[in-house]
Design a protein around this motif. Structure first.
Motif, PDB file in Angstrom:
ATOM      1  N   VAL A   1       1.209  -1.210  -0.061  1.00 59.18           N
ATOM      2  CA  VAL A   1      -0.102  -0.039  -0.142  1.00 59.18           C
ATOM      3  C   VAL A   1       1.016   1.142   0.153  1.00 59.18           C
TER       4      VAL A   1
ATOM      5  N   LEU B   1       1.599   3.975  -3.416  1.00 61.41           N
ATOM      6  CA  LEU B   1       1.053   5.698  -2.751  1.00 61.41           C
ATOM      7  C   LEU B   1       2.444   6.090  -2.777  1.00 61.41           C
TER       8      LEU B   1
ATOM      9  N   GLU C   1      -6.354   3.892   3.023  1.00 63.35           N
ATOM     10  CA  GLU C   1      -5.521   4.136   2.024  1.00 63.35           C
ATOM     11  C   GLU C   1      -5.063   1.680   1.881  1.00 63.35           C
TER      12      GLU C   1
ATOM     13  N   ASP D   1      -8.764   0.734   0.566  1.00 62.03           N
ATOM     14  CA  ASP D   1      -9.359   1.024  -1.257  1.00 62.03           C
ATOM     15  C   ASP D   1      -8.272   0.680  -1.623  1.00 62.03           C
ATOM     16  N   PHE D   2      -6.943   0.385  -0.792  1.00 61.97           N
ATOM     17  CA  PHE D   2      -5.839  -0.874  -1.735  1.00 61.97           C
ATOM     18  C   PHE D   2      -6.384  -1.718  -1.916  1.00 61.97           C
TER      19      PHE D   2
ATOM     20  N   ILE E   1       1.925   1.988   6.944  1.00 62.06           N
ATOM     21  CA  ILE E   1       1.679   3.371   5.698  1.00 62.06           C
ATOM     22  C   ILE E   1       1.790   4.235   6.254  1.00 62.06           C
TER      23      ILE E   1
ATOM     24  N   VAL F   1       1.441   8.031   3.849  1.00 61.19           N
ATOM     25  CA  VAL F   1       0.348   9.444   3.891  1.00 61.19           C
ATOM     26  C   VAL F   1       1.394  10.148   4.563  1.00 61.19           C
TER      27      VAL F   1
ATOM     28  N   SER G   1       2.472  12.069   1.693  1.00 64.60           N
ATOM     29  CA  SER G   1       1.732  12.358   0.486  1.00 64.60           C
ATOM     30  C   SER G   1       0.733  14.103   1.293  1.00 64.60           C
TER      31      SER G   1
END
Ligand code: NAP
Length: 286
Positions: free
Chosen positions: A10, A14, A147, A150-151, A266, A270, A273
Motif C-alpha cells: 500500500v 502510494l 488507504e 482502498d488498496f 503506511i 500518508v 502524501s
C-alpha cells in the motif's frame, strides 16, 4: 485462513503515485517541505522521526528538523511553531506527541497554522474532515486505514463498519472518513455495551484501542474484514502486537491486517502524501 492485508505494498503504491506529483511541483518551482518538531529524546519519537524523514527525503521532500530540550518552556515550543508557520518553504508540519507533561499540548497544537497541519491536530484541519470538505487533513493513521481498505478494494458503500476507539487521533476522524464513503458506522468505546455482539454484526471491524487481544474469536464472524490499528508492546514476545488476538481471529475471518506490517507501515507514506497535497493546495491558492 484470512487474507493478510499487508501495509508495505500500500505504501509503495502510494509513493509511486506521489513521484509524478512531486515532479510537477518541482517544474512549478516548488520543492515540498516537511517540518518535524520534536521535544525531548523519546525513543518512539526518534524512531518515527527517522522513518518519516527517510520516506520523505527519498521522495524529494525537504525535511526541516527542530529539536527542543525536554524541559523547554511553552514559549520556546510556541516560538518554534511560529517559525514553522512563517517559513514559506515548509508546507506541512509534524509535531511529535505526546509532549512532556509540563507543556500544554492543546495550546501548542492550536498554534500551528491549520494550512500546515498535515496530521489533523488543529481544530481547523479537523473541521475540514468533519465537514467532508477538501480542506484540512485527517490524522495520518486514520488516513492510512482508508488507504489500506482502498488498496485491497474493500467495498465501503452501504457496509456496516464498527470502529473500536474514539480518540481524536484514530477512531473519531476515521469514523467520519468512513461515513464520507457511505459506510454505516458504529463508533465503539470503553462504555459500549455488548461489544462482542456489536462487532459480530459488522462487515468490517477496525480496532484502535491499545489493548492486546481485545478482539478475540467471540467478536468476529466468518466473512468479516478486520483492521488492526493497535500497537502494544508484548514483554514475553519482545515485539509489537495489535489489539486483535490473531491466533484466534485469523482462521475465522475473510481478511485481516497484521501487526506489525499493517496500518503502521503506511503512515509515513500518508504523511508524505499530505505534505505534497499541502504544497499543491498552496500553489492552487496563489
Ligand atoms: P487512546 O487515545 O488511548 O484511545 C483508546 C480508545 O479505546 C478510547 O476511545 C477508549 O474508550 C477505547 N477503549 C479502551 N478500552 C476499551 C475497551 N475495553 N473496549 C472498547 N474500547 C475501549 O488511544 P489512540 O491514541 O486512539 O490509539 C489506539 C491504538 O492505536 C493504540 O494501540 C496506539 O498505539 C495505536 N496507534 C497506532 C498507530 C499506527 O501508526 N499504527 C498510530 C496511532 C495509534 P474511551 O474513549 O471510552 O476511553
Amino acid at each position: 485462513m484470512a487474507t493478510l492485508l499487508r501495509g508495505a505494498p500500500v505504501a509503495t503504491a502510494l509513493c509511486e503515485r506521489l513521484a509524478g506529483r512531486i515532479e510537477a511541483l518541482e517544474q512549478a518551482g516548488i520543492t515540498p517541505g516537511l517540518a518535524i518538531v520534536r521535544v525531548g529524546e523519546r525513543p518512539d519519537d526518534i524512531a518515527y522521526e527517522r522513518a518519516a524523514s527517510r520516506r520523505a527525503e527519498r521522495l524529494g521532500i525537504v525535511v526541516h528538523r527542530t529539536v527542543l530540550d525536554k524541559n523547554c518552556s511553552q514559549d520556546d515550543l510556541e516560538q518554534a511553531i511560529d517559525v514553522v508557520n512563517a517559513d514559506a518553504s515548509v508546507h506541512g508540519c509534524l509535531l511529535l506527541r505526546p509532549l512532556p507533561a509540563h507543556l500544554d499540548e492543546r495550546s501548542a497544537c492550536e498554534r500551528l497554522s491549520s494550512s500546515k497541519d498535515i496530521d489533523g491536530i488543529t481544530p481547523g484541519s479537523l473541521a475540514g474532515v468533519f465537514c467532508g470538505f477538501d480542506t484540512g487533513f485527517p490524522p495520518c493513521t486514520a488516513a492510512a486505514v482508508m488507504e489500506l481498505l482502498d488498496f485491497y478494494h474493500i467495498e465501503l458503500s452501504g457496509k456496516r463498519v464498527a470502529v473500536v476507539g474514539r480518540s481524536l487521533v484514530v477512531g473519531r476522524p476515521l469514523a467520519l472518513l468512513l461515513l464520507g464513503r457511505d459506510a454505516t458506522v458504529t463508533l465503539c468505546h470503553s462504555r459500549t455495551n455488548n461489544l462482542a455482539e456489536v462487532l459480530r454484526q459488522a462487515d468490517i471491524v477496525v480496532a484502535a484501542v491499545g489493548r492486546a487481544g481485545l478482539i478475540d474469536a467471540a467478536c468476529v464472524q466468518p466473512g468479516q474484514t478486520i483492521i488492526d490499528v493497535g500497537t502494544n508492546w508484548d514483554e514475553n514476545l519482545g515485539s509489537l502486537v495489535g489489539d486483535v488476538a490473531h491466533d484466534q481471529v485469523d482462521p475465522l475471518v475473510a481478511a485481516v491486517s497484521p501487526v506489525p506490517g499493517g496500518v503502521g507501515s503506511i503512515t509515513t507514506a500518508v504523511l508524505a502524501s499530505h505534505v505534497v497535497e499541502a504544497a499543491e493546495r498552496m500553489v492552487d491558492s496563489q
